[in-house]
Design a protein around this motif. Structure first.
Motif, mmCIF file in Angstrom:
data_model
loop_
_atom_site.group_PDB
_atom_site.id
_atom_site.type_symbol
_atom_site.label_atom_id
_atom_site.label_comp_id
_atom_site.label_asym_id
_atom_site.label_seq_id
_atom_site.Cartn_x
_atom_site.Cartn_y
_atom_site.Cartn_z
ATOM 1 N N VAL A 118 40.925 27.346 74.431
ATOM 2 C CA VAL A 118 40.422 28.714 74.356
ATOM 3 C C VAL A 118 38.925 28.693 74.646
ATOM 4 O O VAL A 118 38.179 27.931 74.019
ATOM 5 N N ALA A 150 33.846 31.894 74.684
ATOM 6 C CA ALA A 150 33.542 33.318 74.806
ATOM 7 C C ALA A 150 34.644 34.206 74.244
ATOM 8 O O ALA A 150 34.506 35.433 74.254
ATOM 9 N N SER A 151 35.741 33.596 73.777
ATOM 10 C CA SER A 151 36.859 34.378 73.231
ATOM 11 C C SER A 151 37.138 33.967 71.794
ATOM 12 O O SER A 151 38.171 33.338 71.494
ATOM 13 N N LEU A 205 41.268 36.836 69.689
ATOM 14 C CA LEU A 205 42.302 37.012 70.699
ATOM 15 C C LEU A 205 43.249 38.133 70.294
ATOM 16 O O LEU A 205 43.619 38.262 69.118
ATOM 17 N N ASP A 206 43.645 38.947 71.269
ATOM 18 C CA ASP A 206 44.631 40.015 71.074
ATOM 19 C C ASP A 206 46.031 39.486 71.357
ATOM 20 O O ASP A 206 46.198 38.548 72.152
ATOM 21 N N GLN A 244 45.139 40.948 65.990
ATOM 22 C CA GLN A 244 44.140 39.982 66.436
ATOM 23 C C GLN A 244 44.080 38.782 65.483
ATOM 24 O O GLN A 244 44.236 38.921 64.270
ATOM 25 N N GLY A 284 40.499 32.677 67.559
ATOM 26 C CA GLY A 284 40.735 31.756 68.667
ATOM 27 C C GLY A 284 39.786 30.588 68.695
ATOM 28 O O GLY A 284 39.714 29.878 69.702
ATOM 29 N N TYR A 303 48.501 35.864 72.752
ATOM 30 C CA TYR A 303 47.088 35.540 72.509
ATOM 31 C C TYR A 303 46.520 34.780 73.698
ATOM 32 O O TYR A 303 46.026 33.664 73.587
ATOM 33 N N ALA A 326 43.990 33.830 76.479
ATOM 34 C CA ALA A 326 42.541 33.829 76.669
ATOM 35 C C ALA A 326 42.192 34.083 78.124
ATOM 36 O O ALA A 326 41.216 34.760 78.433
ATOM 37 N N ALA A 327 42.970 33.514 79.045
ATOM 38 C CA ALA A 327 42.747 33.721 80.478
ATOM 39 C C ALA A 327 44.044 33.410 81.201
ATOM 40 O O ALA A 327 44.688 32.397 80.926
#
Length: 406
Positions: free
Chosen positions: A163, A166-167, A170-171, A184, A187, A200, A202-203
């Protein structure tokens, strides 16, 4: 008629004294021991202090330590999961904490459709052991598995990175019921996975929670969600309770190095150690005590010297000179030499206690018939090196001898 009593004696008192027991053989050792203790008070006190220190040290080492295993339900520290275990217990979930692989299998077989939490942070279980746990459990939640553990699960879920920093939050980002209900989560320092239903994220498509197609396996890439430190933040507690509290029985299994054998009956360090190892601790303690006694008696008893102690002036001067030399205190040595010279010259010239440095220099110049400016420059000079300090002190000594001989 009784005879005359001897002067200075009392018959009654003499009778009482004759009935008092004298020193017997049993009292002699006691008196000898007391005498020895009085003569060796210092050694006895030192031995008592050493014995107390050794007893305290041994007791501290042998005292049971608190649980410090990460993610253990008995660990109340930030990395433990005692808070989650208490919450699950209040919701009617029986949390079993087996210490060995075979005990974990027994707990799984003893209940119907139990939930298994597996946190194999060192990757000690092999493929056969992981397969046995999967077959015995109704639902399995694996926390931050290693690559070998993921391969042994054979669920199509693969590790896809970490993760990003910057995150930190996490949603859910998925339709999985547990994730949607929790919302939420944290992370921080989590891992993300591909395969199955991922939540959840992250990218991209990788998520910190991956659930297999049949729902029996959930891979959670974060210990912070379950740990005491962040359990009360965001929806961490809700996600943890929903993942682990679906069944009335939860087997909380943290494999250790003892489970590294294929059959789960690995030996501990006590099993691997030779038989004589149990005597090693007392033997080392005995050697330490003997060494203390040997070194303590080596220097002999303390030597008492009556006070005050008279120290020769030359020894004091040499000692201070060595201190000045070691610290390279050129200015301090110069000030001491100058002050001593002025005091001695003032006494020789009988200038009195109120004489200043200038008065002493002027009087010395008049006595020697020299220019006062030259004497003043010599006395007030400030050497900057040790070599110049030695030469300057020799010049001052020569000046003092000239004044003293006049």
């Amino acid at each position: 008629m009784s005879g005359p009593a001897i002067a200075g004696t009392d018959p009654a008192q003499g009778t009482r004294q004759s009935q008092e027991p004298g020193p017997t053989g049993r009292n002699v050792p006691v008196r000898t021991l007391k005498k020895w203790l009085r003569q060796h008070r210092a050694a006895t006190a030192a031995a008592a202090v050493v014995a107390a220190a050794l007893a305290l040290l041994i007791g501290t080492q042998l005292a049971p330590k608190g649980d410090r295993v990460p993610l253990s339900v008995h660990n109340a520290g930030p990395e433990g999961a005692r808070a989650l275990g208490e919450i699950l217990g209040r919701h009617g979930v029986s949390v079993h904490t087996p210490g060995r692989f075979d005990a974990a299998l027994d707990d799984l077989h003893s209940s119907s459709s139990p939930t298994l939490l597996l946190y194999d942070r060192n990757g000690v279980l092999d493929r056969q052991q992981v397969a046995g746990l999967m077959a015995a459990a109704g639902r399995v939640v694996v926390v931050t598995p290693r690559l070998d553990t993921l391969a042994a699960l054979d669920s199509g879920i693969h590790q896809a990175g970490v993760v990003p920093d910057a995150s930190p939050v996490l949603d859910p980002g998925c339709t999985q019921p547990d994730a949607e209900a929790a919302g939420q989560v944290t992370g921080h320092k989590g891992f993300v996975y591909d395969g199955g239903t991922t939540c959840y994220r992250a990218a991209g498509t990788a998520g910190m929670l991956a659930v297999s197609g049949d729902g029996r396996l959930a891979v959670l890439g974060s210990t912070a969600v379950l740990g005491n430190d962040k359990l009360d933040e965001l929806g961490n507690a809700a996600l943890a309770v929903r993942l682990l509290g679906a069944a009335p029985d939860l087997v909380w299994y943290l494999p250790s190095i003892e489970d590294a054998a294929d059959n789960g009956s690995g030996k501990t360090l006590d099993d691997l150690a030779p038989g004589w190892a149990r005597f090693l601790g007392p033997w080392l303690l005995l050697v330490a005590v003997v060494a203390i006694i040997w070194r303590g008696r080596r220097h002999g008893p303390l030597v008492f010297e009556p006070l005050p102690v008279v120290v020769k002036a030359v020894e004091t001067a040499e000692g201070r000179a060595r201190l000045y030399q070691d610290s390279r205190a050129v200015d301090q040595a110069r000030d001491n030499l100058r002050a001593g010279l002025l005091v001695r010259l003032s006494g020789k010239l009988r200038l009195g206690p109120g004489a200043t440095a200038e008065d002493t220099i002027a009087a010395a110049a008049r006595l020697l018939g020299r220019d006062a400016a030259g004497v003043r420059a010599l006395v007030n000079e400030r050497p900057t090196t040790e070599a110049r300090l030695v030469a300057w002190s020799q010049a001052l000594e020569k000046l003092e001898k000239e004044v003293m001989t006049r």
